[in-house]
Design a protein around this motif. Structure first.
Motif, PDB file in Angstrom:
ATOM      1  N   LEU A   1       0.868  -1.179   0.000  1.00  0.00           N
ATOM      2  CA  LEU A   1       0.000   0.000   0.000  1.00  0.00           C
ATOM      3  C   LEU A   1       0.900   1.223   0.000  1.00  0.00           C
ATOM      4  O   LEU A   1       1.862   1.287   0.778  1.00  0.00           O
ATOM      5  CB  LEU A   1      -0.901   0.009   1.227  1.00  0.00           C
ATOM      6  N   SER A   2       0.586   2.181  -0.841  1.00  0.00           N
ATOM      7  CA  SER A   2       1.443   3.350  -0.931  1.00  0.00           C
ATOM      8  C   SER A   2       0.596   4.597  -1.097  1.00  0.00           C
ATOM      9  O   SER A   2      -0.541   4.544  -1.580  1.00  0.00           O
ATOM     10  CB  SER A   2       2.413   3.210  -2.098  1.00  0.00           C
ATOM     11  N   GLY A   3       1.199   5.703  -0.720  1.00  0.00           N
ATOM     12  CA  GLY A   3       0.546   6.998  -0.868  1.00  0.00           C
ATOM     13  C   GLY A   3       1.330   8.059  -0.142  1.00  0.00           C
ATOM     14  O   GLY A   3       1.850   7.805   0.955  1.00  0.00           O
ATOM     15  N   GLY A   4       1.456   9.216  -0.757  1.00  0.00           N
ATOM     16  CA  GLY A   4       2.166  10.312  -0.123  1.00  0.00           C
ATOM     17  C   GLY A   4       3.621  10.029   0.150  1.00  0.00           C
ATOM     18  O   GLY A   4       4.178  10.540   1.123  1.00  0.00           O
ATOM     19  N   GLY A   5       4.234   9.210  -0.661  1.00  0.00           N
ATOM     20  CA  GLY A   5       5.652   8.900  -0.476  1.00  0.00           C
ATOM     21  C   GLY A   5       5.922   7.877   0.611  1.00  0.00           C
ATOM     22  O   GLY A   5       7.065   7.580   0.918  1.00  0.00           O
ATOM     23  N   THR A   6       4.865   7.350   1.211  1.00  0.00           N
ATOM     24  CA  THR A   6       5.015   6.345   2.259  1.00  0.00           C
ATOM     25  C   THR A   6       4.449   5.021   1.774  1.00  0.00           C
ATOM     26  O   THR A   6       3.469   5.001   1.023  1.00  0.00           O
ATOM     27  CB  THR A   6       4.268   6.781   3.533  1.00  0.00           C
TER      28      THR A   6
ATOM     29  N   ALA B   1     -11.206  -2.430   1.072  1.00  0.00           N
ATOM     30  CA  ALA B   1     -11.488  -1.227   1.864  1.00  0.00           C
ATOM     31  C   ALA B   1     -10.986  -1.396   3.301  1.00  0.00           C
ATOM     32  O   ALA B   1     -10.451  -0.449   3.898  1.00  0.00           O
ATOM     33  CB  ALA B   1     -12.984  -0.947   1.853  1.00  0.00           C
ATOM     34  N   SER B   2     -11.117  -2.592   3.846  1.00  0.00           N
ATOM     35  CA  SER B   2     -10.619  -2.827   5.209  1.00  0.00           C
ATOM     36  C   SER B   2      -9.096  -2.738   5.253  1.00  0.00           C
ATOM     37  O   SER B   2      -8.524  -2.207   6.212  1.00  0.00           O
ATOM     38  CB  SER B   2     -11.072  -4.208   5.695  1.00  0.00           C
ATOM     39  N   ILE B   3      -8.453  -3.281   4.223  1.00  0.00           N
ATOM     40  CA  ILE B   3      -6.990  -3.203   4.175  1.00  0.00           C
ATOM     41  C   ILE B   3      -6.543  -1.743   4.128  1.00  0.00           C
ATOM     42  O   ILE B   3      -5.609  -1.329   4.820  1.00  0.00           O
ATOM     43  CB  ILE B   3      -6.477  -3.992   2.951  1.00  0.00           C
ATOM     44  N   VAL B   4      -7.242  -0.964   3.319  1.00  0.00           N
ATOM     45  CA  VAL B   4      -6.890   0.456   3.211  1.00  0.00           C
ATOM     46  C   VAL B   4      -7.089   1.163   4.550  1.00  0.00           C
ATOM     47  O   VAL B   4      -6.248   1.952   4.987  1.00  0.00           O
ATOM     48  CB  VAL B   4      -7.734   1.113   2.099  1.00  0.00           C
ATOM     49  N   ARG B   5      -8.175   0.847   5.206  1.00  0.00           N
ATOM     50  CA  ARG B   5      -8.432   1.501   6.499  1.00  0.00           C
ATOM     51  C   ARG B   5      -7.353   1.139   7.515  1.00  0.00           C
ATOM     52  O   ARG B   5      -6.901   1.983   8.284  1.00  0.00           O
ATOM     53  CB  ARG B   5      -9.806   1.114   7.017  1.00  0.00           C
ATOM     54  N   SER B   6      -6.929  -0.104   7.537  1.00  0.00           N
ATOM     55  CA  SER B   6      -5.897  -0.487   8.503  1.00  0.00           C
ATOM     56  C   SER B   6      -4.573   0.192   8.178  1.00  0.00           C
ATOM     57  O   SER B   6      -3.827   0.558   9.087  1.00  0.00           O
ATOM     58  CB  SER B   6      -5.733  -2.009   8.528  1.00  0.00           C
ATOM     59  N   ALA B   7      -4.277   0.365   6.890  1.00  0.00           N
ATOM     60  CA  ALA B   7      -3.042   1.076   6.538  1.00  0.00           C
ATOM     61  C   ALA B   7      -3.128   2.543   6.919  1.00  0.00           C
ATOM     62  O   ALA B   7      -2.133   3.147   7.337  1.00  0.00           O
ATOM     63  CB  ALA B   7      -2.773   0.931   5.042  1.00  0.00           C
TER      64      ALA B   7
ATOM     65  N   VAL C   1      -3.305   6.114   1.736  1.00  0.00           N
ATOM     66  CA  VAL C   1      -3.251   5.140   0.642  1.00  0.00           C
ATOM     67  C   VAL C   1      -3.915   5.695  -0.611  1.00  0.00           C
ATOM     68  O   VAL C   1      -5.050   6.186  -0.560  1.00  0.00           O
ATOM     69  CB  VAL C   1      -3.942   3.827   1.056  1.00  0.00           C
ATOM     70  N   ASP C   2      -3.198   5.664  -1.711  1.00  0.00           N
ATOM     71  CA  ASP C   2      -3.833   5.921  -2.995  1.00  0.00           C
ATOM     72  C   ASP C   2      -3.565   4.789  -3.980  1.00  0.00           C
ATOM     73  O   ASP C   2      -4.044   4.823  -5.105  1.00  0.00           O
ATOM     74  CB  ASP C   2      -3.417   7.265  -3.580  1.00  0.00           C
ATOM     75  N   GLN C   3      -2.791   3.823  -3.571  1.00  0.00           N
ATOM     76  CA  GLN C   3      -2.551   2.671  -4.436  1.00  0.00           C
ATOM     77  C   GLN C   3      -2.296   1.436  -3.581  1.00  0.00           C
ATOM     78  O   GLN C   3      -1.708   1.536  -2.504  1.00  0.00           O
ATOM     79  CB  GLN C   3      -1.346   2.919  -5.347  1.00  0.00           C
ATOM     80  N   CYS C   4      -2.758   0.320  -4.064  1.00  0.00           N
ATOM     81  CA  CYS C   4      -2.551  -0.938  -3.349  1.00  0.00           C
ATOM     82  C   CYS C   4      -2.295  -2.041  -4.367  1.00  0.00           C
ATOM     83  O   CYS C   4      -3.027  -2.161  -5.345  1.00  0.00           O
ATOM     84  CB  CYS C   4      -3.775  -1.264  -2.488  1.00  0.00           C
ATOM     85  N   ASP C   5      -1.256  -2.795  -4.155  1.00  0.00           N
ATOM     86  CA  ASP C   5      -0.927  -3.916  -5.033  1.00  0.00           C
ATOM     87  C   ASP C   5      -0.966  -5.199  -4.213  1.00  0.00           C
ATOM     88  O   ASP C   5      -0.386  -5.260  -3.136  1.00  0.00           O
ATOM     89  CB  ASP C   5       0.481  -3.774  -5.623  1.00  0.00           C
ATOM     90  N   LEU C   6      -1.637  -6.201  -4.722  1.00  0.00           N
ATOM     91  CA  LEU C   6      -1.621  -7.518  -4.094  1.00  0.00           C
ATOM     92  C   LEU C   6      -1.050  -8.504  -5.088  1.00  0.00           C
ATOM     93  O   LEU C   6      -1.494  -8.564  -6.240  1.00  0.00           O
ATOM     94  CB  LEU C   6      -3.022  -7.971  -3.692  1.00  0.00           C
ATOM     95  N   SER C   7      -0.083  -9.244  -4.643  1.00  0.00           N
ATOM     96  CA  SER C   7       0.501 -10.280  -5.486  1.00  0.00           C
ATOM     97  C   SER C   7      -0.117 -11.610  -5.100  1.00  0.00           C
ATOM     98  O   SER C   7       0.077 -12.096  -3.987  1.00  0.00           O
ATOM     99  CB  SER C   7       2.021 -10.307  -5.283  1.00  0.00           C
ATOM    100  N   LEU C   8      -0.881 -12.193  -6.012  1.00  0.00           N
ATOM    101  CA  LEU C   8      -1.615 -13.438  -5.727  1.00  0.00           C
ATOM    102  C   LEU C   8      -1.097 -14.529  -6.661  1.00  0.00           C
ATOM    103  O   LEU C   8      -1.822 -15.009  -7.515  1.00  0.00           O
ATOM    104  CB  LEU C   8      -3.111 -13.239  -5.940  1.00  0.00           C
ATOM    105  N   SER C   9       0.123 -14.884  -6.512  1.00  0.00           N
ATOM    106  CA  SER C   9       0.850 -15.836  -7.364  1.00  0.00           C
ATOM    107  C   SER C   9       0.630 -15.509  -8.840  1.00  0.00           C
ATOM    108  O   SER C   9       1.244 -14.603  -9.363  1.00  0.00           O
ATOM    109  CB  SER C   9       0.538 -17.278  -6.991  1.00  0.00           C
TER     110      SER C   9
END
Lengths: 401, 166
Positions: free
Chosen positions: A364-369, B51-57, B64-72
């Motif tokens: 997860l990334s955003g704002g350089g973090t 959405a839950s993953i984003v909230r925890s981050a 968070v403005d981007q999220c990548d998940l590697s699923l094999s």
């Protein structure tokens, strides 16, 4: 630490609230002790706010982690840490990540061993040559020359010299005939004394024999040539086969060190690249509400993220599959550990929904973090939170960059 | 643009993109363009979990403005803004730069897409859309919390009460 772990209960300094003994010693002492033991032993290592684990099985280190380092790097960092706090580990890695044998371990615990780990040293000029009137001062066993040659050989700059039969030849083309004969005799005696050496001990025995012979031959040749020709004679550091052969280490070390140097240089190169704001790079039109403002948009600043990077040290944690905190570094590590466990569980559920069981790494990334949650090579969960630039190598390692 | 739905087709045009879907910031699945083997329920769960993953981050301090998940085999790439999130399921050889640009465009079109979704009857089909399998489909309202209780406006309630008394 129990008495059986290090054999010296008198060195136990204190006990944890749950009754476990804590010892303060150098990791080198621990390695020396455990490399001679056949038992499976694991220890938690803490020093200077950094913690980790090291695990031994039948004298071999099978896994190590220390702060953000894992594997051989972690072992080296532990050895560099000086006196550390040791206590018995309550967990065991699900699969090994290292196979460091006793010989290599003991060589790493030598006081001088950690000096050559950090970087690749370039070849340097040999020390100034003495005058030919004093031939005894130009012996090839000059301490400084041997040190430089050793560093070259370990860093991988020197090429490998392998003879046609798979063994190291010692070619001294400018040496006179008596020196070559002496070398061949000693070489033959070395072979007869050790008929079938194997592995590291074989290399070591060949190296020691070759060192002695080449030094003897070279010293005779240099002194005789210096006397005969009357010019400045070369020292042993210019003799590439003998120097490289004399200090050639086991084949495991140079590979790991080269990888570390390469990853660091990549990080530095990326950090020094000017960072242009996304809006400028994509030429996003300015909204009408902002167009009327008198203040012009700030020009792109190179290294705009650098101060933030410096202010935000990377927090790293490693947790077991059941959530036990194995290692942590940085602030808010407890919260990161909780988030990592939660994110890892959700990512696995998403993977299952997509019909893909197995490792699910999340970035997860955003704002350089960035926040990275990944499955480590020993099936633990590793998480890192910090500046995205600093996590570049980790992201590439888990296939997310 | 067909009410913004073709942004998903735009994402689909990037090589090695398997499919894509859109959800709002709370993780509610809105529209998707995915192969049939990915069921709507699975996508709904995935959007909610993302959405839950984003909230925890965000609780850890990451905006968070981007999220990548590697699923094999697959990778799930999510870009989000204040309006919602656009997710793409891709395979490894995908061009990350092309995908990133396509997702940016999709994000820019997201407000218009959501605005067009609101007046629609759930499950209704846009006649402008062509017939075929790979057509963006509207997601039905979430049923994971069971049926929603009916709400009666106060005026209607008082009218009903007076009818009963007569």
């Amino acid at each position: 630490m129990t008495k059986s772990a290090l054999g010296d209960a008198a060195l136990v300094n204190r006990q944890t609230p749950d009754g476990r003994a804590v010892l303060r010693r150098e990791v080198a002492d621990l390695v020396r002790h455990c490399s001679g033991s056949e038992a499976r032993q694991g220890f938690r290592v803490s020093a200077h706010g950094v913690s980790g684990h090291i695990f031994f099985d039948r004298g071999r280190v099978i896994h190590a982690e220390f702060g953000e380092d894992c594997g051989l790097r972690a072992v080296v960092e532990m050895l560099r840490a000086g006196p550390v706090q040791l206590e018995r580990a309550s967990t065991w890695p699900s699969q090994p990540s290292l196979h460091l044998g006793p010989e290599l371990l003991l060589s790493m615990t030598a006081r001088d061993a950690s000096r050559v780990v950090r970087k690749v040293d370039l070849p340097v000029e040999p020390p100034p040559l003495p005058e030919p009137e004093a031939p005894e001062l130009i012996a090839p066993s000059h301490a400084e020359a041997a040190r430089v040659a050793g560093k070259r050989a370990i860093s991988g700059v020197m090429p490998r010299w392998v003879g046609p039969g798979g063994e190291a030849p010692v070619e001294v083309p400018w040496a006179p005939a008596p020196a070559l004969e002496a070398r061949q005799e000693a070489d033959a005696s070395a072979r007869t004394e050790a008929p079938a050496p194997s592995g590291t001990s074989a290399i070591a025995s060949r190296c020691s024999a070759a060192v002695a012979v080449s030094r003897l031959a070279a010293s005779v040749a240099v002194s005789e040539r210096a006397k005969a020709v009357g010019r400045r004679a070369p020292t042993a550091s210019i003799d590439p086969p003998a120097a490289a052969l004399a200090q050639r280490p086991p084949s495991e070390l140079p590979i790991t060190r080269a990888q570390k140097a390469r990853s660091r240089s990549i990080t530095i190169a990326r950090a020094s690249r000017p960072i242009v704001p996304i809006a400028t790079a994509l030429e996003v039109p300015v909204p009408e509400s902002q167009q009327g403002s008198a203040k012009p948009p700030a020009p792109p600043r190179p290294m705009a993220v650098a101060p933030r990077t410096a202010a935000q040290p990377t927090t790293m944690v490693r947790i077991a599959a059941r959530g036990d905190l194995l290692a942590a570094r940085g602030k808010n590590s407890e919260r990161l550990a909780e988030a990592a466990a939660f994110i890892h569980g959700l990512a696995n559920l998403i993977a299952a929904d997509f019909g893909r069981q197995g490792r699910a790494n999340v970035h997860l990334s955003g704002g350089g973090t960035s926040l990275l949650v990944a499955r480590s090579e020993v099936n633990d969960i590793a998480a890192a939170l910090g500046a995205t630039e600093r996590l570049t190598s980790l992201l590439a390692k888990v296939g997310l960059k | 643009m067909n009410q913004g739905f073709d942004v998903l087709q735009l994402v689909q045009d990037v090589d090695w993109v398997v499919g894509s879907f859109v959800a709002d910031t709370s993780g509610e699945l809105l529209v998707y363009l995915m192969p049939p083997e990915f069921g709507e329920e699975a996508l709904r769960r995935t959007a909610s979990r993302l959405a839950s993953i984003v909230r925890s981050a965000e609780l850890c301090g990451v905006e968070v403005d981007q999220c990548d998940l590697s699923l094999s085999r697959y990778q799930l790439v999510m870009n989000r803004n204040a309006t919602g999130m656009v997710c793409a399921v891709v395979e490894a050889p995908v061009s990350r730069r092309a995908l990133s640009m396509a997702l940016r465009i999709a994000l820019a079109e997201l407000p218009r897409l959501i605005a067009n979704l609101e007046p629609e009857v759930p499950g209704a089909r846009d006649p402008a859309l062509p017939l075929g399998i790979d057509v963006p489909r509207l997601a039905l309202p979430a049923e994971r919390f069971g049926p929603v209780a009916s709400v009666t406006p106060p005026e209607s309630a008082s009218l009903a009460r007076s009818n009963v008394s007569r």
